[in-house]
Design a protein around this motif. Structure first.
Motif, PDB file in Angstrom:
ATOM      1  N   ALA A  62     106.557  -5.925 -27.617  1.00 38.77           N
ATOM      2  CA  ALA A  62     106.048  -4.807 -26.417  1.00 38.77           C
ATOM      3  C   ALA A  62     105.121  -5.984 -25.696  1.00 38.77           C
ATOM      4  N   GLN A  63     104.215  -6.692 -26.147  1.00 41.51           N
ATOM      5  CA  GLN A  63     103.518  -7.602 -25.365  1.00 41.51           C
ATOM      6  C   GLN A  63     104.213  -8.543 -24.505  1.00 41.51           C
ATOM      7  N   LEU A  64     105.551  -9.217 -24.921  1.00 39.24           N
ATOM      8  CA  LEU A  64     106.136  -9.726 -24.051  1.00 39.24           C
ATOM      9  C   LEU A  64     106.972  -9.204 -22.888  1.00 39.24           C
ATOM     10  N   ARG A  65     107.687  -7.892 -23.515  1.00 42.09           N
ATOM     11  CA  ARG A  65     107.995  -7.090 -22.399  1.00 42.09           C
ATOM     12  C   ARG A  65     107.121  -6.777 -21.180  1.00 42.09           C
ATOM     13  N   ALA A  66     105.718  -6.348 -21.464  1.00 44.37           N
ATOM     14  CA  ALA A  66     104.854  -6.137 -20.358  1.00 44.37           C
ATOM     15  C   ALA A  66     104.437  -7.605 -19.708  1.00 44.37           C
ATOM     16  N   ALA A  67     104.623  -8.579 -20.351  1.00 44.56           N
ATOM     17  CA  ALA A  67     104.371 -10.024 -19.594  1.00 44.56           C
ATOM     18  C   ALA A  67     105.590 -10.186 -18.796  1.00 44.56           C
ATOM     19  N   ARG A  68     106.808 -10.177 -19.052  1.00 50.76           N
ATOM     20  CA  ARG A  68     108.091 -10.084 -18.195  1.00 50.76           C
ATOM     21  C   ARG A  68     108.071  -9.260 -17.059  1.00 50.76           C
ATOM     22  N   GLU A  69     107.691  -8.243 -17.289  1.00 47.62           N
ATOM     23  CA  GLU A  69     107.539  -7.200 -16.168  1.00 47.62           C
ATOM     24  C   GLU A  69     106.900  -7.744 -15.017  1.00 47.62           C
ATOM     25  N   ARG A  70     105.592  -8.166 -15.587  1.00 47.03           N
ATOM     26  CA  ARG A  70     104.383  -8.280 -14.729  1.00 47.03           C
ATOM     27  C   ARG A  70     104.694  -9.747 -13.827  1.00 47.03           C
ATOM     28  N   TRP A  71     105.095 -10.674 -14.686  1.00 42.28           N
ATOM     29  CA  TRP A  71     105.179 -11.922 -14.171  1.00 42.28           C
ATOM     30  C   TRP A  71     106.476 -12.488 -13.882  1.00 42.28           C
ATOM     31  N   ALA A  72     107.571 -11.969 -13.535  1.00 43.56           N
ATOM     32  CA  ALA A  72     108.964 -11.834 -13.428  1.00 43.56           C
ATOM     33  C   ALA A  72     109.013 -12.954 -12.388  1.00 43.56           C
ATOM     34  N   GLY A  88     100.016 -17.262 -28.977  1.00 46.02           N
ATOM     35  CA  GLY A  88      99.835 -15.702 -28.811  1.00 46.02           C
ATOM     36  C   GLY A  88      99.382 -15.374 -27.449  1.00 46.02           C
ATOM     37  N   CYS A  89     100.347 -15.415 -26.501  1.00 48.14           N
ATOM     38  CA  CYS A  89     100.008 -15.218 -25.214  1.00 48.14           C
ATOM     39  C   CYS A  89      99.818 -13.668 -24.709  1.00 48.14           C
ATOM     40  N   GLY A  90     100.102 -12.775 -25.694  1.00 48.88           N
ATOM     41  CA  GLY A  90      99.772 -11.482 -25.383  1.00 48.88           C
ATOM     42  C   GLY A  90     100.635 -11.007 -24.055  1.00 48.88           C
ATOM     43  N   LYS A  91     100.171 -10.480 -23.067  1.00 45.46           N
ATOM     44  CA  LYS A  91     100.699  -9.900 -21.781  1.00 45.46           C
ATOM     45  C   LYS A  91     100.775 -10.815 -20.741  1.00 45.46           C
ATOM     46  N   GLY A  92     100.629 -12.176 -21.009  1.00 47.10           N
ATOM     47  CA  GLY A  92     100.873 -13.180 -20.383  1.00 47.10           C
ATOM     48  C   GLY A  92      99.824 -13.786 -18.987  1.00 47.10           C
ATOM     49  N   GLY A  93      98.802 -13.171 -18.943  1.00 45.22           N
ATOM     50  CA  GLY A  93      98.052 -13.563 -17.799  1.00 45.22           C
ATOM     51  C   GLY A  93      97.817 -15.165 -17.694  1.00 45.22           C
ATOM     52  N   ASN A  94      97.250 -15.543 -18.633  1.00 49.36           N
ATOM     53  CA  ASN A  94      96.842 -17.115 -18.882  1.00 49.36           C
ATOM     54  C   ASN A  94      97.934 -17.977 -18.574  1.00 49.36           C
ATOM     55  N   VAL A  95      99.169 -17.809 -19.294  1.00 46.20           N
ATOM     56  CA  VAL A  95     100.169 -18.781 -19.162  1.00 46.20           C
ATOM     57  C   VAL A  95     100.854 -18.402 -17.709  1.00 46.20           C
ATOM     58  N   ALA A  96     100.882 -17.374 -17.223  1.00 47.44           N
ATOM     59  CA  ALA A  96     101.463 -17.138 -15.961  1.00 47.44           C
ATOM     60  C   ALA A  96     100.611 -17.921 -15.018  1.00 47.44           C
ATOM     61  N   HIS A  97      99.206 -17.940 -15.009  1.00 45.27           N
ATOM     62  CA  HIS A  97      98.614 -18.548 -14.138  1.00 45.27           C
ATOM     63  C   HIS A  97      98.696 -20.083 -14.206  1.00 45.27           C
ATOM     64  N   LEU A  98      98.789 -20.801 -15.567  1.00 42.05           N
ATOM     65  CA  LEU A  98      99.176 -22.183 -15.476  1.00 42.05           C
ATOM     66  C   LEU A  98     100.501 -22.408 -14.920  1.00 42.05           C
ATOM     67  N   ALA A  99     101.512 -21.649 -15.070  1.00 45.39           N
ATOM     68  CA  ALA A  99     102.805 -21.649 -14.497  1.00 45.39           C
ATOM     69  C   ALA A  99     102.599 -21.770 -12.872  1.00 45.39           C
ATOM     70  N   SER A 100     101.811 -20.879 -12.362  1.00 48.04           N
ATOM     71  CA  SER A 100     101.565 -20.995 -10.819  1.00 48.04           C
ATOM     72  C   SER A 100     101.095 -22.097 -10.108  1.00 48.04           C
ATOM     73  N   LEU A 101     100.315 -22.835 -11.225  1.00 39.46           N
ATOM     74  CA  LEU A 101      99.923 -24.184 -10.891  1.00 39.46           C
ATOM     75  C   LEU A 101     100.668 -25.205 -10.677  1.00 39.46           C
ATOM     76  N   GLY A 102     102.017 -25.080 -11.291  1.00 36.15           N
ATOM     77  CA  GLY A 102     103.046 -26.017 -11.568  1.00 36.15           C
ATOM     78  C   GLY A 102     103.174 -26.505 -12.680  1.00 36.15           C
ATOM     79  N   MET A 103     102.465 -25.945 -13.699  1.00 36.97           N
ATOM     80  CA  MET A 103     102.544 -26.575 -15.239  1.00 36.97           C
ATOM     81  C   MET A 103     103.982 -25.876 -15.526  1.00 36.97           C
TER      82      MET A 103
END
Length: 224
Positions: free
Chosen positions: A82-92, A57-72
């Motif tokens: 719609a949620q995933l579209r917003a996530a892909r746009e912001r955290w591409a 239930g990642c929604g617009k992806g803010g938390n999961v993008a942070h974990l990816a930025s840490l190397g996870m």
């Protein structure tokens, strides 16, 4: 019952975007409560930088993008296009971020991946029958893996499956989705019955001010 993807698309349109930076000036961060700059951050997961982690239930992806930025190796799953579209746009531009559109239990049943950590922040754990979801998560966790989720605490004497209403236009009935509310000790019991160990559940108080509703935070681990 409302089609859940339609309901969460509607919800997505009503939610403000995550701020460009948090109070510390960071462009990505992990937030596990409903309040800005409040509560534990990524340390609540207790994972190493190269961990494989799943957001249900990642929604617009803010938390999961942070974990990816840490190397996870970070995968986010959500039923809402719609949620995933917003996530892909912001955290591409975030490397190591994998976003999938699927219902949570279906994803867990179909994936062959194993995870060091699974978490849900006001996400699928709140809105999926735990009798189905908790065993499915356990099957995808590696030995020693951690499950963490947060959501609003249950209202006294309102436990089990409840209705959540997502408003629409003034001349339209709200959309309805199910959620599952339990007291901390009930979550602890259910997790232990499903094979989880080192289970802790409690309510973190709201930040000082007028708001009174805290955040239920639950942590569990599978014994290696």
């Amino acid at each position: 019952m409302t089609d859940t993807s339609v309901a969460w698309d509607t919800y997505s349109a009503q939610r403000p975007e995550r701020r460009a930076v948090n109070a510390r000036g960071e462009t990505t961060w992990f937030n596990c409560t409903q309040y800005e700059d409040h509560g534990p951050g990524v340390e609540v997961l207790g994972l190493e930088a190269d961990a494989r982690v799943l957001d249900l239930g990642c929604g617009k992806g803010g938390n999961v993008a942070h974990l990816a930025s840490l190397g996870m190796h970070a995968t986010g799953v959500d039923i809402s296009p719609a949620q995933l579209r917003a996530a892909r746009e912001r955290w591409a531009g975030v490397p190591g971020l994998d976003l999938r559109q699927m219902e949570a239990t279906a994803f867990l049943r179909e994936t062959a991946d194993a995870y060091d950590g699974v978490y849900s922040v006001y996400g699928a754990v709140w809105f999926t029958d735990p009798a189905l979801l908790l065993p499915a998560i356990r099957e995808r966790l590696r030995p020693g893996g951690v499950l963490v989720f947060s959501q609003r605490p249950a209202v006294e004497d309102c436990y089990g499956c409840q209705a959540s209403y997502i408003p629409r236009d003034a001349d339209e009935d709200p959309l309805v989705v199910k959620r599952w509310d339990f007291e901390p000790e009930t979550w602890e019991r259910m997790l232990k019955e499903n094979g989880y160990t080192d289970v802790r559940a409690g309510v973190l108080a709201a930040p000082p001010g007028r708001r009174k509703i805290g955040t239920l935070i639950v942590q569990a681990r599978l014994t290696p």
